[in-house]
Design an enzyme around this catalytic site. Structure first.
Site, PDB file in Angstrom:
ATOM      1  N   CYS A  26      44.074  58.061  35.375  1.00  0.00           N
ATOM      2  CA  CYS A  26      44.068  57.434  36.697  1.00  0.00           C
ATOM      3  C   CYS A  26      43.310  56.109  36.653  1.00  0.00           C
ATOM      4  CB  CYS A  26      43.452  58.393  37.713  1.00  0.00           C
ATOM      5  SG  CYS A  26      43.584  57.839  39.432  1.00  0.00           S
ATOM      6  N   CYS A  27      42.139  56.104  36.003  1.00  0.00           N
ATOM      7  CA  CYS A  27      41.366  54.856  35.881  1.00  0.00           C
ATOM      8  C   CYS A  27      42.122  53.814  35.055  1.00  0.00           C
ATOM      9  CB  CYS A  27      40.002  55.125  35.246  1.00  0.00           C
ATOM     10  SG  CYS A  27      38.756  55.771  36.370  1.00  0.00           S
ATOM     11  N   CYS A  71      35.741  54.707  43.777  1.00  0.00           N
ATOM     12  CA  CYS A  71      36.800  55.264  44.621  1.00  0.00           C
ATOM     13  C   CYS A  71      36.282  56.522  45.330  1.00  0.00           C
ATOM     14  CB  CYS A  71      37.989  55.645  43.754  1.00  0.00           C
ATOM     15  SG  CYS A  71      38.736  54.269  42.877  1.00  0.00           S
ATOM     16  N   CYS A 111      36.177  60.091  43.731  1.00  0.00           N
ATOM     17  CA  CYS A 111      35.336  60.259  42.533  1.00  0.00           C
ATOM     18  C   CYS A 111      33.891  59.821  42.772  1.00  0.00           C
ATOM     19  CB  CYS A 111      35.931  59.460  41.372  1.00  0.00           C
ATOM     20  SG  CYS A 111      37.633  59.911  41.001  1.00  0.00           S
ATOM     21  N   CYS A 171      34.544  54.006  33.986  1.00  0.00           N
ATOM     22  CA  CYS A 171      35.986  53.970  34.241  1.00  0.00           C
ATOM     23  C   CYS A 171      36.793  53.434  33.066  1.00  0.00           C
ATOM     24  CB  CYS A 171      36.273  53.148  35.492  1.00  0.00           C
ATOM     25  SG  CYS A 171      35.763  51.421  35.345  1.00  0.00           S
TER      26      CYS A 171
HETATM   27  S1  SF4 Z   1      37.666  56.259  40.021  1.00  0.00           S
HETATM   28 FE1  SF4 Z   1      38.896  58.106  40.463  1.00  0.00          FE
HETATM   29  S2  SF4 Z   1      40.454  57.503  41.987  1.00  0.00           S
HETATM   30 FE2  SF4 Z   1      39.543  55.615  41.125  1.00  0.00          FE
HETATM   31  S3  SF4 Z   1      40.927  55.019  39.515  1.00  0.00           S
HETATM   32 FE3  SF4 Z   1      39.326  56.267  38.534  1.00  0.00          FE
HETATM   33  S4  SF4 Z   1      40.049  58.413  38.582  1.00  0.00           S
HETATM   34 FE4  SF4 Z   1      41.375  57.174  39.989  1.00  0.00          FE
END
Ligand code: SF4
Length: 249
Positions: free
Chosen positions: A136-137, A219, A222, A245
């Protein structure tokens, strides 16, 4: 990727070459300037970066506070401030970004991932952040930053060695091997007290979540509130073992 410039502030600083340098030339700059500027004040570090890279230098901001954007605006009014708009930010973070764009003489550039959250959900399933936060990151932060930095030779971050043990080694002028850029950390030597003093002295914008138990803000899925006495970044990806991240690798 969609890139949105949220202000139209005229870029007033120019002076250095607008031509990209070779990797060897950039590494040479890091070798020479790194030692020279290690103990320099943040404004001097930024002045060097602006004089050296001109338009090919930008600063980045997570909008936890506007200290780096404020400092950069005093050195180079109109400078690009890159913000990664992941689609998962708290409303307070987006509000801070908009306030920075409205009140500082900088050009805020909001960078969005290729896919919206809904499109990512359709492609990978919902709540990828809970199942594979690294992916996701990568999709929502790391790749968009790589694309956003394509037009620059150097970028500045608000990294401070006092933030976490992992960041103790953050050089003031370093080589970003992953992206082939010069990475500038003007605040690397700043303590928490130094940061707070600058905010007070200059009335710098701070994300209101900082006063509500969130010393480190990412975010919303998280980021958790931090208990008194816990590390400032302990609320990030809490309980997963993940601490960064991937932007600062
Ligand atoms: S911090 Fe969490 S929601 Fe944001 S990009 Fe990374 S995994 Fe995705």
């Amino acid at each position: 990727m969609t890139t949105v410039a949220t202000t139209t502030a005229a870029r007033e600083f120019r002076g250095a070459s607008t031509q990209g340098r070779s990797v060897e030339e950039l590494k040479d700059l890091v070798r020479h300037a790194g030692a020279e500027l290690e103990l320099a004040p943040a404004t001097v570090i930024l002045e060097w970066a602006v004089a050296t890279f001109g338009e090919r230098f930008c600063v980045t901001s997570s909008m936890a506070d506007a200290v780096l954007a404020h400092l950069a605006s005093t050195v180079a009014p109109g400078i690009d401030v890159v913000f990664l708009d992941t689609g998962y930010h708290f409303a307070e973070t987006i509000g801070t970004r908009d306030a920075v764009a409205a009140t500082l003489p900088v050009n805020v550039v909001s960078v969005r991932p290729d896919r919206s959250v809904a499109e990512q959900d359709a492609a990978y399933g919902p709540e990828l952040f809970a199942r594979d936060p690294d992916l996701c990151c990568t999709l929502r932060k790391v790749r968009p930053l790589e694309q956003a930095l394509a037009g620059y030779d150097a970028w500045a971050t608000g990294l401070r060695r006092a933030e976490t043990h992992d960041r103790v080694v953050a050089p003031v002028i370093g080589w970003d091997e992953a992206r082939g850029k010069v990475k500038v950390s003007p605040l690397a030597r700043w303590s928490d007290e130094r940061l707070a003093r600058y905010i007070d002295e200059h009335g710098v914008l701070v994300n209101p979540l900082q006063y509500d138990g969130y010393p480190s803000i990412g975010c919303w899925p998280c980021t958790r509130r931090v208990a008194a006495g816990d590390g400032p970044r302990s609320g990030r990806w809490a309980g997963t073992g993940k601490t960064e991240c991937g932007i600062h690798r």
